[in-house]
Design a protein around this motif. Structure first.
Motif, PDB file in Angstrom:
ATOM      1  N   ASP A 150      14.073  45.855  84.030  1.00 35.30           N
ATOM      2  CA  ASP A 150      14.294  44.503  84.552  1.00 35.30           C
ATOM      3  C   ASP A 150      13.258  44.101  85.597  1.00 35.30           C
ATOM      4  OD1 ASP A 150      16.650  44.329  83.013  1.00 35.30           O
ATOM      5  OD2 ASP A 150      17.850  45.211  84.629  1.00 35.30           O
ATOM      6  N   ILE A 151      12.584  45.077  86.178  1.00 38.65           N
ATOM      7  CA  ILE A 151      11.665  44.808  87.289  1.00 38.65           C
ATOM      8  C   ILE A 151      10.435  44.059  86.769  1.00 38.65           C
ATOM      9  CG2 ILE A 151      10.291  45.825  89.135  1.00 38.65           C
ATOM     10  CD1 ILE A 151      13.355  46.161  89.424  1.00 38.65           C
ATOM     11  N   THR A 152      10.119  42.943  87.424  1.00 40.29           N
ATOM     12  CA  THR A 152       8.955  42.143  87.010  1.00 40.29           C
ATOM     13  C   THR A 152       7.706  42.462  87.824  1.00 40.29           C
ATOM     14  OG1 THR A 152       9.521  40.325  88.535  1.00 40.29           O
ATOM     15  CG2 THR A 152      10.456  40.242  86.300  1.00 40.29           C
ATOM     16  N   ASP A 153       7.898  42.934  89.070  1.00 35.61           N
ATOM     17  CA  ASP A 153       6.767  43.209  89.957  1.00 35.61           C
ATOM     18  C   ASP A 153       7.078  44.433  90.809  1.00 35.61           C
ATOM     19  OD1 ASP A 153       4.993  40.506  89.866  1.00 35.61           O
ATOM     20  OD2 ASP A 153       7.122  39.990  89.802  1.00 35.61           O
ATOM     21  N   VAL A 154       6.094  45.308  90.950  1.00 34.50           N
ATOM     22  CA  VAL A 154       6.192  46.440  91.869  1.00 34.50           C
ATOM     23  C   VAL A 154       5.077  46.282  92.887  1.00 34.50           C
ATOM     24  CG1 VAL A 154       6.099  48.940  92.144  1.00 34.50           C
ATOM     25  CG2 VAL A 154       7.191  47.949  90.118  1.00 34.50           C
ATOM     26  N   ASN A 167       5.650  61.049  80.113  1.00 32.32           N
ATOM     27  CA  ASN A 167       6.088  60.480  78.844  1.00 32.32           C
ATOM     28  C   ASN A 167       7.081  61.445  78.177  1.00 32.32           C
ATOM     29  OD1 ASN A 167       4.520  62.512  77.645  1.00 32.32           O
ATOM     30  ND2 ASN A 167       2.833  61.138  77.150  1.00 32.32           N
ATOM     31  N   LYS A 168       7.675  61.032  77.075  1.00 32.79           N
ATOM     32  CA  LYS A 168       8.733  61.832  76.442  1.00 32.79           C
ATOM     33  C   LYS A 168       8.230  63.202  76.017  1.00 32.79           C
ATOM     34  CE  LYS A 168      11.552  57.981  74.777  1.00 32.79           C
ATOM     35  NZ  LYS A 168      12.134  57.288  73.589  1.00 32.79           N
ATOM     36  N   GLU A 169       6.985  63.294  75.605  1.00 34.09           N
ATOM     37  CA  GLU A 169       6.427  64.558  75.135  1.00 34.09           C
ATOM     38  C   GLU A 169       5.894  65.424  76.277  1.00 34.09           C
ATOM     39  OE1 GLU A 169       5.381  61.536  74.033  1.00 34.09           O
ATOM     40  OE2 GLU A 169       6.646  61.463  72.238  1.00 34.09           O
ATOM     41  N   ARG A 170       5.883  64.866  77.488  1.00 40.28           N
ATOM     42  CA  ARG A 170       5.311  65.522  78.665  1.00 40.28           C
ATOM     43  C   ARG A 170       3.853  65.900  78.435  1.00 40.28           C
ATOM     44  NH1 ARG A 170       8.852  66.741  82.723  1.00 40.28           N
ATOM     45  NH2 ARG A 170       7.417  68.294  83.607  1.00 40.28           N
ATOM     46  N   THR A 171       3.160  65.036  77.718  1.00 37.66           N
ATOM     47  CA  THR A 171       1.728  65.231  77.479  1.00 37.66           C
ATOM     48  C   THR A 171       0.875  64.305  78.329  1.00 37.66           C
ATOM     49  OG1 THR A 171       1.822  63.658  75.646  1.00 37.66           O
ATOM     50  CG2 THR A 171       2.114  65.991  75.109  1.00 37.66           C
ATOM     51  N   GLY A 172       1.515  63.372  79.010  1.00 35.79           N
ATOM     52  CA  GLY A 172       0.806  62.402  79.838  1.00 35.79           C
ATOM     53  C   GLY A 172       1.800  61.589  80.630  1.00 35.79           C
ATOM     54  N   TYR A 173       1.304  60.532  81.241  1.00 36.40           N
ATOM     55  CA  TYR A 173       2.124  59.745  82.158  1.00 36.40           C
ATOM     56  C   TYR A 173       2.234  58.298  81.693  1.00 36.40           C
ATOM     57  CZ  TYR A 173       1.118  63.787  85.083  1.00 36.40           C
ATOM     58  OH  TYR A 173       0.995  65.057  85.564  1.00 36.40           O
ATOM     59  N   GLU A 174       3.280  57.633  82.141  1.00 37.27           N
ATOM     60  CA  GLU A 174       3.514  56.238  81.793  1.00 37.27           C
ATOM     61  C   GLU A 174       4.243  55.553  82.942  1.00 37.27           C
ATOM     62  OE1 GLU A 174       5.920  56.494  78.299  1.00 37.27           O
ATOM     63  OE2 GLU A 174       7.765  56.968  79.412  1.00 37.27           O
ATOM     64  N   PRO A 175       4.155  54.222  83.053  1.00 36.12           N
ATOM     65  CA  PRO A 175       4.888  53.510  84.103  1.00 36.12           C
ATOM     66  C   PRO A 175       6.393  53.606  83.898  1.00 36.12           C
ATOM     67  CG  PRO A 175       3.089  52.158  83.244  1.00 36.12           C
ATOM     68  CD  PRO A 175       3.233  53.320  82.324  1.00 36.12           C
ATOM     69  N   VAL A 176       7.114  53.792  84.986  1.00 39.31           N
ATOM     70  CA  VAL A 176       8.578  53.731  84.955  1.00 39.31           C
ATOM     71  C   VAL A 176       9.033  52.310  84.645  1.00 39.31           C
ATOM     72  CG1 VAL A 176      10.667  53.963  86.373  1.00 39.31           C
ATOM     73  CG2 VAL A 176       8.839  55.676  86.529  1.00 39.31           C
ATOM     74  N   PHE A 177       8.282  51.342  85.150  1.00 31.98           N
ATOM     75  CA  PHE A 177       8.638  49.925  85.021  1.00 31.98           C
ATOM     76  C   PHE A 177       7.711  49.285  83.992  1.00 31.98           C
ATOM     77  CE2 PHE A 177       9.295  51.550  89.295  1.00 31.98           C
ATOM     78  CZ  PHE A 177      10.673  51.398  89.412  1.00 31.98           C
ATOM     79  N   LYS A 178       8.105  49.351  82.728  1.00 28.59           N
ATOM     80  CA  LYS A 178       7.192  48.998  81.649  1.00 28.59           C
ATOM     81  C   LYS A 178       6.931  47.502  81.540  1.00 28.59           C
ATOM     82  CE  LYS A 178      10.727  48.897  77.971  1.00 28.59           C
ATOM     83  NZ  LYS A 178      11.161  49.539  76.703  1.00 28.59           N
ATOM     84  N   ASN A 179       7.774  46.681  82.155  1.00 32.79           N
ATOM     85  CA  ASN A 179       7.601  45.228  82.075  1.00 32.79           C
ATOM     86  C   ASN A 179       7.074  44.618  83.362  1.00 32.79           C
ATOM     87  OD1 ASN A 179       8.677  45.049  79.386  1.00 32.79           O
ATOM     88  ND2 ASN A 179      10.720  45.330  80.255  1.00 32.79           N
ATOM     89  N   ALA A 180       6.658  45.457  84.303  1.00 31.86           N
ATOM     90  CA  ALA A 180       6.270  44.975  85.636  1.00 31.86           C
ATOM     91  C   ALA A 180       4.762  44.880  85.795  1.00 31.86           C
ATOM     92  CB  ALA A 180       6.844  45.893  86.706  1.00 31.86           C
ATOM     93  N   GLN A 181       4.351  43.995  86.690  1.00 34.53           N
ATOM     94  CA  GLN A 181       3.004  44.011  87.229  1.00 34.53           C
ATOM     95  C   GLN A 181       3.028  44.855  88.500  1.00 34.53           C
ATOM     96  OE1 GLN A 181       2.353  39.749  87.723  1.00 34.53           O
ATOM     97  NE2 GLN A 181       1.147  39.693  85.839  1.00 34.53           N
ATOM     98  N   PHE A 182       1.995  45.660  88.698  1.00 29.46           N
ATOM     99  CA  PHE A 182       1.898  46.527  89.870  1.00 29.46           C
ATOM    100  C   PHE A 182       0.845  45.961  90.812  1.00 29.46           C
ATOM    101  CE2 PHE A 182       3.728  49.106  86.608  1.00 29.46           C
ATOM    102  CZ  PHE A 182       4.582  49.984  87.254  1.00 29.46           C
ATOM    103  N   TRP A 183       1.233  45.747  92.070  1.00 30.92           N
ATOM    104  CA  TRP A 183       0.370  45.062  93.032  1.00 30.92           C
ATOM    105  C   TRP A 183      -0.188  46.013  94.078  1.00 30.92           C
ATOM    106  CZ3 TRP A 183      -0.888  39.967  92.451  1.00 30.92           C
ATOM    107  CH2 TRP A 183      -0.133  39.232  91.522  1.00 30.92           C
ATOM    108  N   SER A 184      -1.516  46.027  94.181  1.00 23.64           N
ATOM    109  CA  SER A 184      -2.228  46.700  95.265  1.00 23.64           C
ATOM    110  C   SER A 184      -3.268  45.710  95.770  1.00 23.64           C
ATOM    111  CB  SER A 184      -2.859  48.002  94.763  1.00 23.64           C
ATOM    112  OG  SER A 184      -3.517  48.685  95.802  1.00 23.64           O
ATOM    113  N   ASN A 185      -4.324  46.195  96.405  1.00 22.66           N
ATOM    114  CA  ASN A 185      -5.463  45.332  96.733  1.00 22.66           C
ATOM    115  C   ASN A 185      -6.742  46.111  96.482  1.00 22.66           C
ATOM    116  OD1 ASN A 185      -6.589  46.383  99.493  1.00 22.66           O
ATOM    117  ND2 ASN A 185      -4.370  46.238  99.833  1.00 22.66           N
ATOM    118  N   GLU A 186      -7.827  45.409  96.214  1.00 25.37           N
ATOM    119  CA  GLU A 186      -9.049  46.060  95.744  1.00 25.37           C
ATOM    120  C   GLU A 186      -9.592  47.078  96.745  1.00 25.37           C
ATOM    121  OE1 GLU A 186     -11.894  43.148  94.612  1.00 25.37           O
ATOM    122  OE2 GLU A 186     -10.754  42.452  92.868  1.00 25.37           O
TER     123      GLU A 186
END
Length: 286
Positions: A94-98, A115-134
């Motif tokens: 449900d999260i739109t922004d992190v 990820n499900k296979e534990r072969t790599g990583y994925e966002p917990v919040f698949k529908n969100a934009q993630f905000w930092s700064n350059e």
């Protein structure tokens, strides 16, 4: 607008590291240590429900690190990020922004999972934009030797690789006005470069999410600066300026890391800015 405190998991940190050069005889008055000199620390995040947006500020450590890693931080309590969201009827999808105040592992680790296979990583919040700064993103992805252990690539790089990374602007002064997230941002550089402190207008009051500019009530005296800060003299100046604004403009301070004090106000005294009142989040938000 509705606000919800999101408990992402409590842990402990060395009291000496949390208070730098301040003697234990002073800091233990507000932050008592256990037999291992560890003090209680929270990862109290904040969820903003505003129209059709659900904005999560910070994410805690997450759960993907090894048992050895977590053994250094003595987790305690039953809080998890997902269970805290569920308490208020929300799911990570449900999260739109992190919004990440900065990219140290205890603030952004919960944004990324195996990820499900534990072969790599994925966002917990698949529908969100993630905000930092350059500027901070560059600082974190090309870390200095002092902070390298806090900027874990598995927490950071998958955000960019997902295509979900967004950047706020950089202010000409210390405050970025009218950001894309509909709250102002105070930028502080003493703890780490371009840490972002959200200033949220809630029912006519300003609520400041303090991140690591003011970790606990015990850090209110100006010289009480964390040993983790990269530029402690700058932290001292930034904290002084911020706390004076907080008093003069009647701001409320949301404490991310204080396990026992949730929201506070401050006042001027002969000794400088000190604690005025404390509030439980459920009382403030209702």
């Amino acid at each position: 607008m509705n606000l919800y405190p999101i408990q992402a998991g409590n842990f402990k940190l060395d009291g000496g590291a949390m208070f730098g050069v301040v003697p234990k005889s002073l800091w233990q008055r507000t932050n008592p240590a256990d037999a291992n000199n560890m003090i209680d620390i929270a990862a109290r995040c904040l969820l903003i429900e505003d129209g059709d947006r659900l904005i999560l500020i910070d994410t805690g450590m997450g759960n993907k690190q090894s048992d050895k890693f977590f053994g250094y931080y003595y987790p305690w309590g039953d809080f998890t990020l997902e269970s805290s969201l569920k308490k208020y009827g929300f799911h990570p999808d449900d999260i739109t922004d992190v919004f990440l105040t900065h990219l140290h592992f205890d603030h952004c680790g919960g944004a990324i999972q195996w990820n499900k296979e534990r072969t790599g990583y994925e966002p917990v919040f698949k529908n969100a934009q993630f905000w930092s700064n350059e500027d901070h993103w560059l600082w974190a992805t090309q870390p200095n030797r002092r902070e390298k252990a806090s900027f874990l690539k598995e927490n950071i790089l998958p955000i960019e690789e997902s295509g979900q990374l967004k950047h706020t602007g950089i202010p000409e002064g210390v405050i970025l006005k009218n950001s894309a997230l509909d709250f102002d941002i105070f930028f502080a550089n003493g703890h780490t470069d371009k840490q972002m402190i959200p200033l949220i207008n809630y029912k006519g009051k300003t609520l400041a999410f303090m991140a690591d500019l003011l970790p606990t009530v015990g850090h209110l005296p100006l010289p009480f600066v964390m040993g983790y800060d990269t530029r402690p003299l700058l932290t001292l100046d930034e904290k002084e300026a911020f706390l004076n604004m907080a008093v003069d403009q009647n701001w409320y301070l949301f404490l991310e890391h204080d396990a026992h004090n949730e929201i506070i106000t401050v006042k001027h005294t002969e000794k400088g800015v000190r604690l005025n009142e404390t509030f439980k989040t459920e009382d403030f938000f209702n």
